[in-house]
Design a protein around this motif. Sequence first.
Motif, PDB file in Angstrom:
ATOM      1  N   ALA A   7       0.826  -1.199   0.000  1.00 42.01           N
ATOM      2  CA  ALA A   7       0.000   0.000   0.000  1.00 42.01           C
ATOM      3  C   ALA A   7       0.867   1.259   0.000  1.00 42.01           C
ATOM      4  O   ALA A   7       2.022   1.229   0.387  1.00 42.01           O
ATOM      5  CB  ALA A   7      -0.913  -0.012   1.216  1.00 42.01           C
ATOM      6  N   ARG A   8       0.277   2.357  -0.459  1.00 42.88           N
ATOM      7  CA  ARG A   8       0.981   3.635  -0.504  1.00 42.88           C
ATOM      8  C   ARG A   8       0.175   4.689   0.231  1.00 42.88           C
ATOM      9  O   ARG A   8      -1.044   4.603   0.317  1.00 42.88           O
ATOM     10  CB  ARG A   8       1.124   4.126  -1.948  1.00 42.88           C
ATOM     11  N   THR A  21       5.017   2.016   1.088  1.00 45.44           N
ATOM     12  CA  THR A  21       5.551   3.179   0.379  1.00 45.44           C
ATOM     13  C   THR A  21       4.895   4.442   0.917  1.00 45.44           C
ATOM     14  O   THR A  21       3.671   4.521   0.996  1.00 45.44           O
ATOM     15  CB  THR A  21       5.275   3.073  -1.132  1.00 45.44           C
ATOM     16  N   ILE A  22       5.719   5.390   1.284  1.00 43.77           N
ATOM     17  CA  ILE A  22       5.211   6.679   1.743  1.00 43.77           C
ATOM     18  C   ILE A  22       5.804   7.749   0.840  1.00 43.77           C
ATOM     19  O   ILE A  22       6.996   7.737   0.565  1.00 43.77           O
ATOM     20  CB  ILE A  22       5.599   6.932   3.213  1.00 43.77           C
ATOM     21  N   VAL A  23       4.948   8.637   0.352  1.00 43.82           N
ATOM     22  CA  VAL A  23       5.438   9.691  -0.538  1.00 43.82           C
ATOM     23  C   VAL A  23       5.264  11.045   0.148  1.00 43.82           C
ATOM     24  O   VAL A  23       4.181  11.372   0.629  1.00 43.82           O
ATOM     25  CB  VAL A  23       4.687   9.688  -1.880  1.00 43.82           C
ATOM     26  N   VAL A  24       6.334  11.788   0.228  1.00 42.96           N
ATOM     27  CA  VAL A  24       6.261  13.160   0.737  1.00 42.96           C
ATOM     28  C   VAL A  24       6.764  14.085  -0.355  1.00 42.96           C
ATOM     29  O   VAL A  24       7.350  13.654  -1.333  1.00 42.96           O
ATOM     30  CB  VAL A  24       7.103  13.357   2.017  1.00 42.96           C
ATOM     31  N   ALA A  81       8.902  13.253  -3.649  1.00 41.85           N
ATOM     32  CA  ALA A  81       8.493  13.709  -4.984  1.00 41.85           C
ATOM     33  C   ALA A  81       9.329  14.912  -5.389  1.00 41.85           C
ATOM     34  O   ALA A  81       9.739  15.716  -4.565  1.00 41.85           O
ATOM     35  CB  ALA A  81       7.015  14.060  -4.983  1.00 41.85           C
ATOM     36  N   ASP A  82       9.564  14.998  -6.639  1.00 45.89           N
ATOM     37  CA  ASP A  82      10.281  16.102  -7.262  1.00 45.89           C
ATOM     38  C   ASP A  82       9.779  17.451  -6.736  1.00 45.89           C
ATOM     39  O   ASP A  82       8.583  17.678  -6.630  1.00 45.89           O
ATOM     40  CB  ASP A  82      10.013  15.962  -8.766  1.00 45.89           C
ATOM     41  N   TRP A  94       2.111   9.491  -6.962  1.00 44.91           N
ATOM     42  CA  TRP A  94       3.278  10.037  -7.663  1.00 44.91           C
ATOM     43  C   TRP A  94       4.091   8.918  -8.314  1.00 44.91           C
ATOM     44  O   TRP A  94       4.443   7.932  -7.688  1.00 44.91           O
ATOM     45  CB  TRP A  94       4.133  10.780  -6.659  1.00 44.91           C
ATOM     46  N   THR A  95       4.361   9.090  -9.634  1.00 43.86           N
ATOM     47  CA  THR A  95       5.182   8.094 -10.306  1.00 43.86           C
ATOM     48  C   THR A  95       6.381   8.728 -11.002  1.00 43.86           C
ATOM     49  O   THR A  95       7.164   8.047 -11.638  1.00 43.86           O
ATOM     50  CB  THR A  95       4.364   7.340 -11.378  1.00 43.86           C
TER      51      THR A  95
END
Length: 502
Positions: free
Chosen positions: A215-216, A305-308, A355-356, A404-405
């Motif tokens: 999971a993300r 997965t964790i996206v900041v 993320a960018d 985000w990819t």
Amino acid sequence: MGAGQQFEIPQGWVARGFRFEVEATTAEQQELTRQHFGARRFAHNWALAQVRANLDARAVDPAVPALGWSLPALRKAWNQAKQQVAPWWRECSKEAYASGIADLVAALHNWSDSKAGRRAGRRVGFPRFKARRRDRGRVRFTTGAMRLEADRRHLTLPVIGRLRSKENTRRLQRLVAKGQARILSMTLSEHGRRLFVSVATIVCHPSRTPAEPDARCGIDLGIGHQWAVIAHDDDTIQRVAHPAPWVQTHIKRRRVARQRSRRIVGSRGHRQASAKLAALDRRAANLRTNQVHLLTTTLARRYGTIVVEDLDIAAMGRGMGRRAFRRSVAQAGIGKVRPTLAYKTAQQGGRLLVADRWFASSKTHRGCGGYLADLKLSQRAWACPRCGTIVDRNANAARNLRDWTGPVAAAVNGDRDAQRGGVAAPVPCVGDHGGQAHVLRGRARPQKTTLAVARADDTRTKPSSTGARNPEQGCRSACKSQMLTDSATVAAPGLLRTRRSA
Ligand SMILES: [Zn+2]
């Protein structure tokens, strides 16, 4: 550990720090503690005087041999001189002098690296002499009889002896007892009249898997009321309120600070006021730290997965003009979230994606791709120019981050930084800025521009005429900061009130 001591962490182990508040168990220990702090400072100042004298002599006559800056060289010099300069040296542990000299060696190397451009971050000045009133008392022990007692209530330091821990030491003691942790050093230090022992250890770390490995989730951080907005994997949105530690303490803090300023430096009243002030600051810091740990631990245990997003917190705190804004950036503690997540995800077996920096997560409608070129900062919700849906700004940004990819700013996991406890790696600038570094200039106020709505076929990143300040060009940091300026205005009326009355 001082500079020059290279310690390789074995595979499967991680460095961990543990800190316990302690109190003296005997009356002599208080005196002994102060002596050790003083001894450390004395050795530091003595070694600094030698280095400076040597540098001055060499400036006049280059033929004078250079004094080595290594810890062994300076310790040797100290051991030769101590009988003359400090005949009382036997009263303290040799570690007190060694730790003062080791810290000086580290400071000297930081200074020379910074001067030569080998060191990132702020410029480091030449080490200064420490005075009792300006230097925080501390002393580090790396050898000798230092241990956690089996009763889980006491710690033992060389010469100083048994200190009572105010907190149960179980979380470390049982690891040590099982051979799953090794103590590298113990540092006794004083913060606002309280004593703490920081234990530097390496801990054997078995591999773990988060509860939902596939999971993300995405986190959108801010400094307003919505401190963190989390888009969970099941598409629920969680909003975490701002801990607002400063709002909670600043009224009292101002009164006490004024009190202190009217007292004579060095007097008992001044010390008492300082202690009160320190207690308030400690409370604010604890509230902030607690919030960061609560958020990061929960998420790191759960998600694979964790996206900041990649926020330039330092730039926000530095260049944003208004004092109240800079303060709320610092007080929100959002700069702590990413490094904390970096090491916690590594510990829990997940990964952290950053993320960018130039990804317009706030103004791209997730799903349909509609892009609102000029999203005003006050807009907590906006109408998608493509499909007409009303979009919740923070929730949309968090969802965008979750899904985000695109390019990732830094491979945070798996490297030594994560193992060292999440010290953030220097982040390469991924966004297309035509090779230009992003510079924040002056105040970033909410711009009073008309709402420029992109056409339906215009999804994002069309070059615009107003240069780097225009978010449409992808200047993520500037637009984020502006958004935050605005949310600070909206969310923290207390800050503005104080500013006016101050
Ligand atoms: Zn849309």
